[in-house]
Design an enzyme around this catalytic site. Structure first.
Site, PDB file in Angstrom:
ATOM      1  N   ASP A 188       0.805  -1.229  -0.026  1.00 46.31           N
ATOM      2  CA  ASP A 188      -0.048   0.049   0.104  1.00 46.31           C
ATOM      3  C   ASP A 188       0.725   1.126   0.203  1.00 46.31           C
ATOM      4  N   CYS A 190     -25.408 -11.332  -8.809  1.00 44.80           N
ATOM      5  CA  CYS A 190     -25.492 -10.757  -7.262  1.00 44.80           C
ATOM      6  C   CYS A 190     -25.307  -9.389  -7.473  1.00 44.80           C
ATOM      7  N   CYS A 217     -23.736  -6.068  -2.674  1.00 47.13           N
ATOM      8  CA  CYS A 217     -22.896  -5.082  -2.197  1.00 47.13           C
ATOM      9  C   CYS A 217     -23.374  -3.677  -2.767  1.00 47.13           C
ATOM     10  N   CYS A 252     -24.568  -0.764  -0.122  1.00 44.96           N
ATOM     11  CA  CYS A 252     -23.836   0.521   0.172  1.00 44.96           C
ATOM     12  C   CYS A 252     -24.446   1.617   0.775  1.00 44.96           C
ATOM     13  N   CYS A 272     -17.041   7.243  -0.720  1.00 42.80           N
ATOM     14  CA  CYS A 272     -17.151   6.016   0.096  1.00 42.80           C
ATOM     15  C   CYS A 272     -16.803   6.444   1.398  1.00 42.80           C
ATOM     16  N   CYS A 287     -15.265   1.288   6.483  1.00 44.73           N
ATOM     17  CA  CYS A 287     -16.803   0.698   6.365  1.00 44.73           C
ATOM     18  C   CYS A 287     -16.489  -0.536   5.756  1.00 44.73           C
ATOM     19  N   CYS A 301     -20.019  -3.326   2.126  1.00 44.49           N
ATOM     20  CA  CYS A 301     -20.088  -4.176   1.139  1.00 44.49           C
ATOM     21  C   CYS A 301     -19.221  -5.625   1.365  1.00 44.49           C
ATOM     22  N   CYS A 357     -21.468  -9.464   1.400  1.00 40.20           N
ATOM     23  CA  CYS A 357     -20.911 -10.523   0.225  1.00 40.20           C
ATOM     24  C   CYS A 357     -21.103 -11.920   0.763  1.00 40.20           C
TER      25      CYS A 357
HETATM   26  C1  B12 Z   1      -7.081   4.566  -2.961  1.00 38.69           C
HETATM   27  C2  B12 Z   1      -7.575   3.140  -2.278  1.00 38.69           C
HETATM   28  C3  B12 Z   1      -8.795   3.339  -1.528  1.00 38.69           C
HETATM   29  C4  B12 Z   1     -10.010   4.499  -1.756  1.00 38.69           C
HETATM   30  C5  B12 Z   1     -10.521   4.194  -3.305  1.00 38.69           C
HETATM   31  C6  B12 Z   1     -11.116   2.721  -3.222  1.00 38.69           C
HETATM   32  C7  B12 Z   1     -10.905   2.284  -4.577  1.00 38.69           C
HETATM   33  N1  B12 Z   1     -11.760   1.127  -4.919  1.00 38.69           N
HETATM   34  O1  B12 Z   1     -10.182   2.539  -5.332  1.00 38.69           O
HETATM   35  C8  B12 Z   1     -10.682   4.365  -0.608  1.00 38.69           C
HETATM   36  C9  B12 Z   1     -10.180   5.247   0.503  1.00 38.69           C
HETATM   37  C10 B12 Z   1     -12.386   4.651  -0.758  1.00 38.69           C
HETATM   38  C11 B12 Z   1     -10.687   2.808  -0.085  1.00 38.69           C
HETATM   39  C12 B12 Z   1     -11.453   2.199   0.572  1.00 38.69           C
HETATM   40  C13 B12 Z   1     -11.184   0.947   0.986  1.00 38.69           C
HETATM   41  N2  B12 Z   1     -10.017   0.116   0.757  1.00 38.69           N
HETATM   42 CO1  B12 Z   1      -8.395   0.832   0.095  1.00 38.69          CO
HETATM   43  N3  B12 Z   1      -6.929   1.037  -1.173  1.00 38.69           N
HETATM   44  C14 B12 Z   1      -6.910   2.071  -2.007  1.00 38.69           C
HETATM   45  C15 B12 Z   1      -5.499   1.816  -2.738  1.00 38.69           C
HETATM   46  C16 B12 Z   1      -4.211   2.879  -1.920  1.00 38.69           C
HETATM   47  C17 B12 Z   1      -5.572   2.256  -4.259  1.00 38.69           C
HETATM   48  C18 B12 Z   1      -6.721   1.605  -4.864  1.00 38.69           C
HETATM   49  C19 B12 Z   1      -6.845   2.007  -6.249  1.00 38.69           C
HETATM   50  O2  B12 Z   1      -5.464   1.999  -7.332  1.00 38.69           O
HETATM   51  N4  B12 Z   1      -7.848   2.619  -6.774  1.00 38.69           N
HETATM   52  C20 B12 Z   1      -7.841   3.055  -8.161  1.00 38.69           C
HETATM   53  C21 B12 Z   1      -9.008   2.572  -8.981  1.00 38.69           C
HETATM   54  C22 B12 Z   1      -8.933   2.947 -10.477  1.00 38.69           C
HETATM   55  O3  B12 Z   1      -8.968   1.225  -8.673  1.00 38.69           O
HETATM   56  P1  B12 Z   1     -10.075   0.395  -8.387  1.00 38.69           P
HETATM   57  O4  B12 Z   1     -11.332   0.863  -7.810  1.00 38.69           O
HETATM   58  O5  B12 Z   1      -9.532  -0.801  -7.765  1.00 38.69           O
HETATM   59  O6  B12 Z   1     -10.585  -0.050 -10.034  1.00 38.69           O
HETATM   60  C23 B12 Z   1     -10.385  -1.245 -10.591  1.00 38.69           C
HETATM   61  C24 B12 Z   1     -11.718  -2.157 -10.801  1.00 38.69           C
HETATM   62  O7  B12 Z   1     -12.849  -1.171 -10.620  1.00 38.69           O
HETATM   63  C25 B12 Z   1     -11.411  -2.570 -12.064  1.00 38.69           C
HETATM   64  N5  B12 Z   1     -12.555  -2.363 -13.038  1.00 38.69           N
HETATM   65  C26 B12 Z   1     -13.077  -1.012 -13.193  1.00 38.69           C
HETATM   66  N6  B12 Z   1     -14.054  -1.500 -14.242  1.00 38.69           N
HETATM   67  C27 B12 Z   1     -13.928  -2.743 -14.410  1.00 38.69           C
HETATM   68  C28 B12 Z   1     -14.737  -3.655 -15.245  1.00 38.69           C
HETATM   69  C29 B12 Z   1     -14.610  -4.927 -15.269  1.00 38.69           C
HETATM   70  C30 B12 Z   1     -15.556  -5.777 -16.117  1.00 38.69           C
HETATM   71  C31 B12 Z   1     -13.689  -5.553 -14.359  1.00 38.69           C
HETATM   72  C32 B12 Z   1     -13.531  -7.059 -13.928  1.00 38.69           C
HETATM   73  C33 B12 Z   1     -13.016  -4.716 -13.459  1.00 38.69           C
HETATM   74  C34 B12 Z   1     -13.084  -3.219 -13.380  1.00 38.69           C
HETATM   75  O8  B12 Z   1     -10.103  -1.833 -12.816  1.00 38.69           O
HETATM   76  C35 B12 Z   1      -9.881  -0.832 -11.971  1.00 38.69           C
HETATM   77  C36 B12 Z   1      -8.277  -0.813 -11.947  1.00 38.69           C
HETATM   78  O9  B12 Z   1      -7.708  -1.831 -11.491  1.00 38.69           O
HETATM   79  C37 B12 Z   1      -5.194   0.230  -2.625  1.00 38.69           C
HETATM   80  C38 B12 Z   1      -3.783   0.019  -2.294  1.00 38.69           C
HETATM   81  C39 B12 Z   1      -3.178  -0.211  -3.411  1.00 38.69           C
HETATM   82  N7  B12 Z   1      -1.915   0.187  -3.655  1.00 38.69           N
HETATM   83  O10 B12 Z   1      -3.366  -0.744  -4.514  1.00 38.69           O
HETATM   84  C40 B12 Z   1      -6.109   0.065  -1.292  1.00 38.69           C
HETATM   85  C41 B12 Z   1      -6.868  -1.249  -1.237  1.00 38.69           C
HETATM   86  C42 B12 Z   1      -7.642  -1.226  -2.289  1.00 38.69           C
HETATM   87  N8  B12 Z   1      -7.820  -0.907  -0.104  1.00 38.69           N
HETATM   88  C43 B12 Z   1      -8.137  -1.922   0.668  1.00 38.69           C
HETATM   89  C44 B12 Z   1      -9.120  -2.028   1.604  1.00 38.69           C
HETATM   90  C45 B12 Z   1      -9.175  -3.063   2.590  1.00 38.69           C
HETATM   91  C46 B12 Z   1     -10.179  -1.122   1.742  1.00 38.69           C
HETATM   92  C47 B12 Z   1     -11.387  -1.067   2.390  1.00 38.69           C
HETATM   93  C48 B12 Z   1     -12.121  -2.378   2.658  1.00 38.69           C
HETATM   94  C49 B12 Z   1     -11.013  -0.208   3.853  1.00 38.69           C
HETATM   95  C50 B12 Z   1     -12.449  -0.048   4.701  1.00 38.69           C
HETATM   96  N9  B12 Z   1     -12.872  -1.366   5.481  1.00 38.69           N
HETATM   97  O11 B12 Z   1     -12.851   0.965   5.037  1.00 38.69           O
HETATM   98  C51 B12 Z   1     -12.429  -0.158   1.629  1.00 38.69           C
HETATM   99  C52 B12 Z   1     -13.112  -0.528   0.709  1.00 38.69           C
HETATM  100  C53 B12 Z   1     -14.194   0.426  -0.348  1.00 38.69           C
HETATM  101  C54 B12 Z   1     -14.298  -0.158  -1.636  1.00 38.69           C
HETATM  102  N10 B12 Z   1     -15.532  -0.953  -1.789  1.00 38.69           N
HETATM  103  O12 B12 Z   1     -13.393  -0.057  -2.613  1.00 38.69           O
HETATM  104  C55 B12 Z   1      -7.274  -3.305   0.133  1.00 38.69           C
HETATM  105  C56 B12 Z   1      -8.189  -4.164  -0.601  1.00 38.69           C
HETATM  106  C57 B12 Z   1      -7.861  -5.419  -0.201  1.00 38.69           C
HETATM  107  C58 B12 Z   1      -8.779  -6.451  -1.045  1.00 38.69           C
HETATM  108  N11 B12 Z   1      -9.150  -7.620  -0.289  1.00 38.69           N
HETATM  109  O13 B12 Z   1      -9.163  -6.283  -2.166  1.00 38.69           O
HETATM  110  C59 B12 Z   1      -6.235  -2.576  -0.592  1.00 38.69           C
HETATM  111  C60 B12 Z   1      -5.744  -3.365  -1.661  1.00 38.69           C
HETATM  112  C61 B12 Z   1      -4.910  -2.090   0.433  1.00 38.69           C
HETATM  113  C62 B12 Z   1      -4.138  -3.312   0.741  1.00 38.69           C
HETATM  114  N12 B12 Z   1      -2.743  -3.254   0.447  1.00 38.69           N
HETATM  115  O14 B12 Z   1      -4.501  -4.329   1.299  1.00 38.69           O
HETATM  116  N13 B12 Z   1      -9.318   2.443  -0.683  1.00 38.69           N
HETATM  117  S1  SF4 Z   2     -18.446  -8.743  -4.679  1.00 41.14           S
HETATM  118 FE1  SF4 Z   2     -19.793 -10.151  -3.448  1.00 41.14          FE
HETATM  119  S2  SF4 Z   2     -21.675  -9.030  -2.810  1.00 41.14           S
HETATM  120 FE2  SF4 Z   2     -20.644  -7.711  -4.480  1.00 41.14          FE
HETATM  121  S3  SF4 Z   2     -21.529  -8.620  -6.427  1.00 41.14           S
HETATM  122 FE3  SF4 Z   2     -19.800  -9.978  -6.139  1.00 41.14          FE
HETATM  123  S4  SF4 Z   2     -20.381 -11.785  -5.102  1.00 41.14           S
HETATM  124 FE4  SF4 Z   2     -22.143 -10.083  -4.769  1.00 41.14          FE
HETATM  125  S1  SF4 Z   3     -16.983   0.632   2.152  1.00 46.27           S
HETATM  126 FE1  SF4 Z   3     -18.773   1.137   2.326  1.00 46.27          FE
HETATM  127  S2  SF4 Z   3     -19.062   3.089   1.513  1.00 46.27           S
HETATM  128 FE2  SF4 Z   3     -17.380   2.118   0.599  1.00 46.27          FE
HETATM  129  S3  SF4 Z   3     -18.133   1.138  -1.242  1.00 46.27           S
HETATM  130 FE3  SF4 Z   3     -18.165  -0.338   0.360  1.00 46.27          FE
HETATM  131  S4  SF4 Z   3     -20.122  -0.310   1.307  1.00 46.27           S
HETATM  132 FE4  SF4 Z   3     -19.978   1.542   0.245  1.00 46.27          FE
END
Ligand code: B12
Ligand code: SF4
Ligand code: SF4
Length: 315
Positions: A139, A196, A199, A203, A219, A246, A249, A253
């Site tokens: 990270d 499904c 999530c 949210c 988020c 949070c 989601c 799941c």
């Molecule tokens: C910025 C960040 C956040 C931001 C933005 C979230 C996000 N989704 O990007 C915020 C602060 C909101 C956040 C929240 C959380 N985070 Co965070 N976060 C990061 C960080 C630093 C970068 C993520 C990133 O690059 N985002 C940029 C966007 C473009 O990426 P993305 O959303 O993942 O988008 C991808 C998909 O959407 C996919 N995609 C898009 N369109 C499509 C279409 C199809 C068909 C498919 C298949 C895919 C696809 O492609 C995109 C690029 O890969 C990473 C660590 C890291 N260095 O990777 C941790 C990381 C993702 N976070 C993590 C965690 C644990 C969380 C939380 C659960 C924490 C919490 N409990 O509050 C939440 C979950 C929120 C959620 N549902 O995403 C973990 C995830 C572990 C896992 N099992 O996946 C990571 C990997 C940290 C770690 N090293 O463990 N996070």
């Molecule tokens: S990530 Fe989990 S809750 Fe979300 S659509 Fe996939 S199976 Fe359902």
């Molecule tokens: S972490 Fe909470 S607010 Fe963020 S996408 Fe998941 S359900 Fe939504």
């Protein structure tokens, strides 16, 4: 990189050695990919940034090229070794009316724990295989953790955008070693989200704006951890009592029914943390904060950040 002559061996043997050691160090799983440009992710990341889904997380705008290509980040890199570390706890907060803390933040800050394990793994590679050089990431740098783990077959990226597996759900961290050693590479798994939408439907702030796309700026995790200024009143009443991160989601799941308890003692919370009542949280002092979050990731928001969040839920 100079491989030991006495052990001039197949890439498959080295990959297996690394995976076995990763398991011994407590990682849930380990998968390996060729260090290369992430072609599929490039347009997605670009779109995400162009739509300002990073909000005030300006660091996401930096190093666009390096974020998509590890060979630009680590000189002569050949392989990305992805690792998962489980943090699913055996117990959660007892008072169901208390402000909620995300499960990943119960114990010691994962950055410290994982960095140590990664260093040990890199040392092991150097001792057993040869003069391998590389860097450890958790990270901490422009690396798309989830994309690499998915590419290496450790799980699929779900509609909530987290990495998940059929065996243990999604409550684990992702880390990687990027090294200059060629290895045997894994292939991605298939997507098991099917029809499904649990999530997306659950949210609280509608941050999952389309399947697989999370608008980071909507988020709760962003508002309660990343945002340094005041939380906007437009999202008042929408936080479902989350004060730090949070888990909604992930909690809803269906694959997380298969989550298994972690076995890392350092992830266990301070003995008093899970018993704190709603009143305890609303009246928390700097001393209690420092005690229950001694080495926790919550310390990053500081006392002022956490109390800002608690007040936001209350007022
Ligand atoms: C910025 C960040 C956040 C931001 C933005 C979230 C996000 N989704 O990007 C915020 C602060 C909101 C956040 C929240 C959380 N985070 Co965070 N976060 C990061 C960080 C630093 C970068 C993520 C990133 O690059 N985002 C940029 C966007 C473009 O990426 P993305 O959303 O993942 O988008 C991808 C998909 O959407 C996919 N995609 C898009 N369109 C499509 C279409 C199809 C068909 C498919 C298949 C895919 C696809 O492609 C995109 C690029 O890969 C990473 C660590 C890291 N260095 O990777 C941790 C990381 C993702 N976070 C993590 C965690 C644990 C969380 C939380 C659960 C924490 C919490 N409990 O509050 C939440 C979950 C929120 C959620 N549902 O995403 C973990 C995830 C572990 C896992 N099992 O996946 C990571 C990997 C940290 C770690 N090293 O463990 N996070
Ligand atoms: S990530 Fe989990 S809750 Fe979300 S659509 Fe996939 S199976 Fe359902
Ligand atoms: S972490 Fe909470 S607010 Fe963020 S996408 Fe998941 S359900 Fe939504």
């Amino acid at each position: 990189m100079k491989v030991k002559l006495s052990q001039l061996n197949s890439k498959a043997t080295y990959s297996n050695l690394i995976k076995t050691e990763a398991k011994r160090l407590g990682f849930l799983s380990c998968g390996i990919s060729k260090a290369d440009f992430l072609e599929d992710e490039a347009p997605r990341l670009e779109k995400w940034l162009n739509n300002n889904m990073n909000g005030q997380m300006h660091y996401m705008e930096n190093h666009f090229d390096k974020r998509l290509d590890p060979t630009k980040l680590v000189d002569s890199s050949k392989s990305v070794v992805s690792l998962l570390l489980n943090y699913f706890p055996s117990e959660i907060q007892k008072d169901t009316t208390a402000p909620k803390l995300s499960k990943y933040a119960y114990g010691t800050d994962y950055h410290f724990i994982i960095k140590d394990k990664l260093k040990t793994l890199l040392q092991f590679i150097q001792e057993e295989i040869g003069e391998v050089s590389g860097r450890a990431f958790v990270d901490s740098a422009p690396v798309l953790d989830k994309a690499w783990a998915a590419k290496s077959g450790l799980g699929w990226i779900g509609k909530h955008s987290n990495l998940l597996t059929q065996q243990v759900g999604s409550f684990y961290f992702i880390a990687e070693l990027i090294i200059d050693l060629e290895l045997d590479y894994d292939s991605p798994t298939t997507d098991h989200c099917g029809s499904c939408t649990a999530c997306i439907d659950a949210c609280p702030t509608q941050a999952i704006v389309a399947p697989y796309v999370v608008d980071g700026s909507k988020c709760i995790s962003y508002f309660t951890i990343e945002l340094k200024e005041q939380i906007p009143t437009s999202v008042k009443g929408q936080f479902d009592d989350w004060m730090f991160g949070c888990d909604v989601c992930q909690d809803v799941c269906p694959w997380n029914r298969f989550s298994k308890q972690h076995s890392e003692p350092l992830f266990n919370p301070h003995p008093e943390l899970l018993s704190m009542t709603k009143k305890d949280w609303e009246e928390i002092t700097q001393d209690t904060f420092s005690k229950v979050f001694q080495k926790s990731a919550v310390k990053r928001t500081k006392f002022s950040g956490l109390t800002r969040n608690i007040r936001f839920l209350k007022e």
